[in-house]
Design an enzyme around this catalytic site. Sequence first.
Site, mmCIF file in Angstrom:
data_model
loop_
_atom_site.group_PDB
_atom_site.id
_atom_site.type_symbol
_atom_site.label_atom_id
_atom_site.label_comp_id
_atom_site.label_asym_id
_atom_site.label_seq_id
_atom_site.Cartn_x
_atom_site.Cartn_y
_atom_site.Cartn_z
ATOM 1 N N HIS A 77 0.832 -1.219 0.000
ATOM 2 C CA HIS A 77 0.000 0.000 0.000
ATOM 3 C C HIS A 77 0.864 1.265 0.000
ATOM 4 O O HIS A 77 0.485 2.276 0.612
ATOM 5 C CB HIS A 77 -0.947 0.023 1.204
ATOM 6 C CG HIS A 77 -1.945 -1.093 1.214
ATOM 7 N ND1 HIS A 77 -3.202 -0.981 0.691
ATOM 8 C CD2 HIS A 77 -1.860 -2.368 1.677
ATOM 9 C CE1 HIS A 77 -3.853 -2.128 0.844
ATOM 10 N NE2 HIS A 77 -3.052 -2.986 1.428
ATOM 11 N N ASN A 150 -10.349 -2.883 2.429
ATOM 12 C CA ASN A 150 -10.041 -2.858 0.996
ATOM 13 C C ASN A 150 -11.309 -2.602 0.193
ATOM 14 O O ASN A 150 -12.403 -2.584 0.747
ATOM 15 C CB ASN A 150 -9.444 -4.206 0.557
ATOM 16 C CG ASN A 150 -7.975 -4.355 0.964
ATOM 17 O OD1 ASN A 150 -7.316 -3.371 1.304
ATOM 18 N ND2 ASN A 150 -7.476 -5.571 0.912
HETATM 19 FE FE1 HDE Z 1 -2.494 -4.865 5.459
HETATM 20 N N1 HDE Z 1 -0.680 -4.071 5.906
HETATM 21 N N2 HDE Z 1 -1.839 -6.672 6.072
HETATM 22 N N3 HDE Z 1 -4.261 -5.703 4.897
HETATM 23 N N4 HDE Z 1 -3.160 -3.093 4.848
HETATM 24 C C1 HDE Z 1 -0.330 -2.786 5.759
HETATM 25 O O1 HDE Z 1 0.781 -1.551 7.398
HETATM 26 C C2 HDE Z 1 -0.717 -6.919 6.757
HETATM 27 C C3 HDE Z 1 -4.625 -7.007 5.074
HETATM 28 C C4 HDE Z 1 -4.416 -2.781 4.414
HETATM 29 O O2 HDE Z 1 -3.270 3.450 3.949
HETATM 30 C C5 HDE Z 1 1.007 -2.480 6.366
HETATM 31 O O3 HDE Z 1 1.042 0.646 7.806
HETATM 32 C C6 HDE Z 1 -0.654 -8.292 7.164
HETATM 33 C C7 HDE Z 1 -6.031 -7.178 4.894
HETATM 34 C C8 HDE Z 1 -4.494 -1.396 4.039
HETATM 35 O O4 HDE Z 1 -1.651 3.285 5.420
HETATM 36 C C9 HDE Z 1 1.436 -3.818 6.985
HETATM 37 C C10 HDE Z 1 -1.795 -8.867 6.681
HETATM 38 C C11 HDE Z 1 -6.510 -5.923 4.588
HETATM 39 C C12 HDE Z 1 -3.221 -0.886 4.288
HETATM 40 C C13 HDE Z 1 0.291 -4.703 6.623
HETATM 41 C C14 HDE Z 1 -2.539 -7.848 5.994
HETATM 42 C C15 HDE Z 1 -5.393 -5.030 4.595
HETATM 43 C C16 HDE Z 1 -2.413 -1.961 4.791
HETATM 44 C C17 HDE Z 1 1.984 -1.809 5.461
HETATM 45 C C18 HDE Z 1 -2.223 -10.312 6.804
HETATM 46 C C19 HDE Z 1 -7.950 -5.527 4.274
HETATM 47 C C20 HDE Z 1 -2.749 0.531 4.035
HETATM 48 C C21 HDE Z 1 2.064 -0.359 5.930
HETATM 49 C C22 HDE Z 1 -2.268 -10.780 8.156
HETATM 50 C C23 HDE Z 1 -8.897 -5.838 5.350
HETATM 51 C C24 HDE Z 1 -3.077 1.444 5.161
HETATM 52 C C25 HDE Z 1 1.256 -0.319 7.116
HETATM 53 C C26 HDE Z 1 -2.623 2.848 4.809
HETATM 54 C C27 HDE Z 1 -1.081 -1.832 5.186
HETATM 55 C C28 HDE Z 1 0.263 -5.988 7.023
HETATM 56 C C29 HDE Z 1 -3.755 -8.119 5.337
HETATM 57 C C30 HDE Z 1 -5.562 -3.650 4.288
HETATM 58 C C31 HDE Z 1 2.781 -4.354 6.553
HETATM 59 C C32 HDE Z 1 0.473 -8.932 7.943
HETATM 60 C C33 HDE Z 1 -6.840 -8.476 5.031
HETATM 61 C C34 HDE Z 1 -5.700 -0.653 3.496
HETATM 62 O O5 HDE Z 1 1.541 -3.722 8.365
#
Ligand code: HDE
Length: 712
Positions: A77, A150
């Site tokens: 992201h 999302n």
């Molecule tokens: Fe994320 N995800 N994600 N994700 N995600 C990040 O956090 C992660 C997941 C989502 O505009 C990171 O600050 C893991 C689902 C959005 O700043 C990180 C897993 C959904 C954003 C991270 C998921 C998301 C992130 C990278 C599986 C939808 C952007 C930078 C367990 C429900 C937020 C940060 C923004 C961002 C990890 C799965 C949505 C690396 C480990 C499911 C919208 O922490």
Amino acid sequence: MAKDKKHPLELKKIKDLKASQKEINDTIMTTNQGLKINDTNNSLKSGERGSTLLEDFLLREKITNFDHERIPERIVHARGSAAHGYFELYESIEQFSKAGIFTDVNRKTPVFVRFSTVAGSKGSTDLARDVRGFAVKFYTEEGTWDLVGNNMPIFFIQDAMKFPDLIHAVKPEPNREIPQAASAHDTFYDFVSRTTETLHNQIWVMSDRAIPRSFRMMEGFGIHTFRLINEKGASHFVKFHWKPILGVHSVTWDEAVKISGADSDFHRRDLWDAIEAGEFPEWELGIQIVPQEDEFKFEFDLLDPTKLIPEELVPVQIIGKMTLNRNPENFFAETEQVAFLPGHIVPGIDFTNDPLLQGRLFSYRDTQLSRLGGPNFHQIPINRPVAESHNNQRDGHMQMEIPKGQTAYFPNSLSGGCPHLSKIAEGAFHSYEERIDAKKIRTRSESFNDHFSQPALFYRSLAPWEQQHIAEAYTFELGKCNQTHIQERMLWLVSQIDTDLAKKVAEGLGLEIPASIQHPINQAIGADADVEQQQPPKKKNYLDAAPTLSQANTKFESIATRHIAVLVADGFSMKNLKKMKSVLEKKGAFVKLIAPHGGKVMCDENMGHTVDAAIMTTESVLFDALYIPGGKKSIEGLKKEPKFIKFINEAFKHCKAIAVDDEGEDLINDTFVSQSKQDPAILINKDPINFVDALAKHRNWDRMEFVKNIPV
Ligand code: HDE
């Protein structure tokens, strides 16, 4: 309740506005220490042509700051755009939740929302085929709640343990860092074809949802099943939905590819411009409620994030509206430094045991520690809660407060016991007391095993044009893979979703659908994955179709914020333009004059009109529809520039509404439009309201079959 309570950022903005003119005029440039500066153009040298002196602290301060301007981009992201706004509740849902944001209809809760693509780097194109992040920070009076979702209702994987694998597979291949912001490559499909739980989200990515027309025209989903907790401590399962007031609309893949070249900031610009124009993006918040006792009523597991609850089974109840009404003032300070954490919840909302959600609770704080430089990132203005915070946490990198007093521990007597604890009845957070009686075990629940029913349901529920787009997307993506065995495995898996779909894709790839595939279709079975086996997919046809999944059933009411290209050269009919423009603008559309050159263009009433874009600087794909007013001389002028013909043919190919008046018809006679004048979205000498109706339908997809073979 504190109805008028304003977020500190909002208060600051008001103050800043008052101060800004004075600041612009009066502020004197200083060093970071406040020392006034009288030269920021020349370094200190030993003589006019001599070497620069190490003594030059002004140069060193300026360059050192510059050297450290970048922080690590988000691992996923990275490319995002954001806006401020507020959330208002329509009616209390206190029967489900005690959260203030869900019970107090007089509140206007400030929000900050960041939209993003997932795979691309910070500077990548907005129009990549990808999932979009939809992260909302609610600055509630009881503490910050982050709903980090999302634009698709499900996720690729079921367990957080798979996340690094998923992201490593989709990101550029590590040996040559290719391709950027694209899933169309071998490593991704190697992974997908061996991890069948991904297939549901994968088919959504092949759909038009992955190439939205605008952030303002996408749905948002919390994805995981959460809990709502009421005053009595009772729990209901909940799924969160954001429904855009403008409906859900997308561009075609051909447009997406061209927009990426013409304006790679297309979505970012669109969001910014709409807010600047006062056309504030809006979404309604909806909830799907499942009573605790219905937990096992479904054919799928509520804890499985690769499954959605069809709205046909559990309707979405609309409970409030979010409006985005203010652009950030500084991209870095706000959009880049904002830190969303799914672990930020408030009393009245709680987690479930979804194993993906559980992993996220750890990951986000962890990543912010390195991205934002330490544990104090909550003190950055955009991350500060409106609720006051007091605790005994101290020190660390970037401590920006000066905590006072002798004590930093609990319990204490030296500070009168402060900060002290509060009771649940007084609003303290208290985790839902879920009964747990289980073995410690590293496995996947059997109830997560069906990976095919919902992708098949999704495909079955779509309109023929949406299905065709999916077939084309798979053909494109798999066509970009170099390894035949990966393509074949994908073909077999797609055939398990829908045979006709797989046939279309196979034809495009010039391959046969294999009768079976070797190696497991479900890697989740672990070590046994090395054993060659054929596990038949379990398909459950619990619904024939779920029409709410189709974009054909979205809203087609408004033309607000749609961009209309008006093709004009000197001598265009002012009467026609005036009539069309007034109708379009009354309905909130943006009308832009495109002419052979910049500057002014003359109408047939001899008045000069400012050109919005010279044809060489713009492209048809940046507009939703086009209009050609009459005027003999104007049409002759337009005919002299071949790009206008390309412009019209592309709009036609992309199934957009096209209106022409009087001599305008001569121009379309030189284009492919001339072969399709009966098309309901081709309007020749019709009342402007007909154009409005065609435009509100977004596209005339019935034209798709006809334009498929036109060479544009
Ligand atoms: Fe994320 N995800 N994600 N994700 N995600 C990040 O956090 C992660 C997941 C989502 O505009 C990171 O600050 C893991 C689902 C959005 O700043 C990180 C897993 C959904 C954003 C991270 C998921 C998301 C992130 C990278 C599986 C939808 C952007 C930078 C367990 C429900 C937020 C940060 C923004 C961002 C990890 C799965 C949505 C690396 C480990 C499911 C919208 O922490």
